[in-house]
Scaffold this active site. Sequence first.
Site, PDB file in Angstrom:
ATOM      1  N   ASP A  99       2.381   1.032 -11.906  1.00  7.51           N
ATOM      2  CA  ASP A  99       1.124   1.780 -11.852  1.00  7.51           C
ATOM      3  C   ASP A  99       1.293   3.077 -11.079  1.00  7.51           C
ATOM      4  O   ASP A  99       2.304   3.295 -10.414  1.00  7.51           O
ATOM      5  CB  ASP A  99       0.070   0.943 -11.123  1.00  7.51           C
ATOM      6  N   MET A 146     -11.787   2.218  -3.929  1.00 11.21           N
ATOM      7  CA  MET A 146     -12.184   3.183  -4.967  1.00 11.21           C
ATOM      8  C   MET A 146     -13.549   3.811  -4.662  1.00 11.21           C
ATOM      9  O   MET A 146     -14.352   4.043  -5.566  1.00 11.21           O
ATOM     10  CB  MET A 146     -12.228   2.492  -6.347  1.00 11.21           C
ATOM     11  N   PRO A 154       0.782  -1.231   0.000  1.00  9.13           N
ATOM     12  CA  PRO A 154       0.000   0.000   0.000  1.00  9.13           C
ATOM     13  C   PRO A 154       0.820   1.291   0.000  1.00  9.13           C
ATOM     14  O   PRO A 154       0.244   2.376   0.020  1.00  9.13           O
ATOM     15  CB  PRO A 154      -0.823  -0.117   1.285  1.00  9.13           C
ATOM     16  N   LYS A 169      -2.720   5.140 -14.729  1.00  2.00           N
ATOM     17  CA  LYS A 169      -3.548   6.295 -15.079  1.00  2.00           C
ATOM     18  C   LYS A 169      -3.025   7.481 -14.295  1.00  2.00           C
ATOM     19  O   LYS A 169      -2.659   7.351 -13.137  1.00  2.00           O
ATOM     20  CB  LYS A 169      -4.993   6.059 -14.618  1.00  2.00           C
ATOM     21  N   GLY A 222       0.136  -1.646  -7.267  1.00  4.11           N
ATOM     22  CA  GLY A 222      -0.150  -1.249  -5.890  1.00  4.11           C
ATOM     23  C   GLY A 222      -0.889  -2.369  -5.165  1.00  4.11           C
ATOM     24  O   GLY A 222      -1.684  -3.085  -5.777  1.00  4.11           O
TER      25      GLY A 222
HETATM   26  C1  LIG Z   1      -7.402  -0.220  -8.516  1.00  5.83           C
HETATM   27  S1  LIG Z   1      -7.509  -0.464  -6.804  1.00  5.83           S
HETATM   28  C2  LIG Z   1      -6.064  -1.424  -6.568  1.00  5.83           C
HETATM   29  C3  LIG Z   1      -6.056  -2.124  -5.260  1.00  5.83           C
HETATM   30  C4  LIG Z   1      -4.750  -2.836  -4.988  1.00  5.83           C
HETATM   31  N1  LIG Z   1      -4.508  -3.882  -5.943  1.00  5.83           N
HETATM   32  C5  LIG Z   1      -4.685  -3.385  -3.580  1.00  5.83           C
HETATM   33  O1  LIG Z   1      -4.618  -4.601  -3.417  1.00  5.83           O
HETATM   34  O2  LIG Z   1      -4.700  -2.586  -2.635  1.00  5.83           O
HETATM   35  C6  LIG Z   1      -7.044   1.112  -6.180  1.00  5.83           C
HETATM   36  C7  LIG Z   1      -7.721   1.428  -4.862  1.00  5.83           C
HETATM   37  O3  LIG Z   1      -7.058   0.800  -3.780  1.00  5.83           O
HETATM   38  C8  LIG Z   1      -7.193   1.589  -2.624  1.00  5.83           C
HETATM   39  N2  LIG Z   1      -5.862   1.938  -2.127  1.00  5.83           N
HETATM   40  C9  LIG Z   1      -4.690   1.519  -2.631  1.00  5.83           C
HETATM   41  N3  LIG Z   1      -3.666   1.959  -1.884  1.00  5.83           N
HETATM   42  C10 LIG Z   1      -4.215   2.687  -0.884  1.00  5.83           C
HETATM   43  C11 LIG Z   1      -3.680   3.409   0.216  1.00  5.83           C
HETATM   44  N4  LIG Z   1      -2.353   3.456   0.458  1.00  5.83           N
HETATM   45  N5  LIG Z   1      -4.537   4.034   1.048  1.00  5.83           N
HETATM   46  C12 LIG Z   1      -5.856   3.965   0.842  1.00  5.83           C
HETATM   47  N6  LIG Z   1      -6.420   3.301  -0.170  1.00  5.83           N
HETATM   48  C13 LIG Z   1      -5.616   2.669  -1.019  1.00  5.83           C
HETATM   49  C14 LIG Z   1      -7.985   2.827  -3.026  1.00  5.83           C
HETATM   50  O4  LIG Z   1      -9.342   2.568  -2.777  1.00  5.83           O
HETATM   51  C15 LIG Z   1      -7.684   2.899  -4.493  1.00  5.83           C
HETATM   52  O5  LIG Z   1      -8.664   3.639  -5.180  1.00  5.83           O
END
Ligand SMILES: C[S@@+](CC[C@H](N)C(=O)[O-])C[C@H]1O[C@@H](n2cnc3c(N)ncnc32)[C@H](O)[C@@H]1O
Length: 277
Positions: free
Chosen positions: A55, A190, A32, A77, A108
């Site tokens: 990404d 998201m 994260p 993006k 991510g």
């Molecule tokens: C396309 S999804 C990818 C998720 C990623 N594959 C995962 O396992 O965390 C992207 C979403 O993950 C969440 N996200 C990812 N990193 C984050 C972080 N450090 N803090 C809060 N939300 C996060 C948010 O909701 C963001 O819009």
Amino acid sequence: MTVKPEDSPHVPATGSGSEASMGEVYLIGAGPGAPDLLTLRAARLLETADVVLHDRLVTQDVLALAGPGAERVFVGKSRNRHPVPQERINALLIAHARLGRRVVRLKGGDPFMFGRGGEEIETLMEAGVPFQVVPGITAATGCSAYAGIPLTHRDHASSCVFVAGHRRNGRLQLDYLPLVRPKQTVVVYMGLLGLEELCQGLHRQGMAADMPAALVEQGTTDQQRVLVGTITTLPAIAERERARAPTLVIIGTVVRLRERLHWFQGGGSGEGFHALK
Ligand SMILES: C[S@@+](CC[C@H](N)C(=O)[O-])C[C@H]1O[C@@H](n2cnc3c(N)ncnc32)[C@H](O)[C@@H]1O
């Protein structure tokens, strides 16, 4: 052959005939945000990568773990660029591997959690490209830990559901019924733009208006912020506080535990965190 991190990275020509032997693709979860939340395997593979396709959510600190000679290609993006289409990313992975390279595809969180990792390895399989998948700490577990909000707890929640809260054609595509269950935590990825619609939908389905809800912004990083309210108040709080992506929403009575269990303070020095005494 170099691939520049342009708006739409070009696919390197692999030519035909007997050039380099086949390389390998490593589909790696970057966690994260904080680099020391990567697995050891992820760090080791990054160090030896020839090319890294990454990404938007992958932080500079994590990218810095790649060797100095590794080519870095942004394929996410971002506000000023058109997203690189998934088909193009798939083609890049295959083309670089066919040049005999060790290709890291860095995503991510975890590649299999709202990460389209399944689609990518399906294409690699079809193309006969060897690959490995390295799991990462997904936003839900990272944010939960660093916000002091356990996702399950004997007194609060014996199940937890993960949903994508992004809108399609201007509306959330959610089935609210299975989300409104006793002793269940709901985690929304998201979910920032559709937060108000989500909270109203849950309430209409029977969730108590005072159900605790938290929004974690940039979880696990020095910039982490946690906004806490209820499903009635959180949308206005998020707007007032100008919450910005990436954010994760946690809904359920587990959110109350944060009052006692929060330990992380972002914005600190060095590692950027310390336990509250
Ligand atoms: C396309 S999804 C990818 C998720 C990623 N594959 C995962 O396992 O965390 C992207 C979403 O993950 C969440 N996200 C990812 N990193 C984050 C972080 N450090 N803090 C809060 N939300 C996060 C948010 O909701 C963001 O819009």
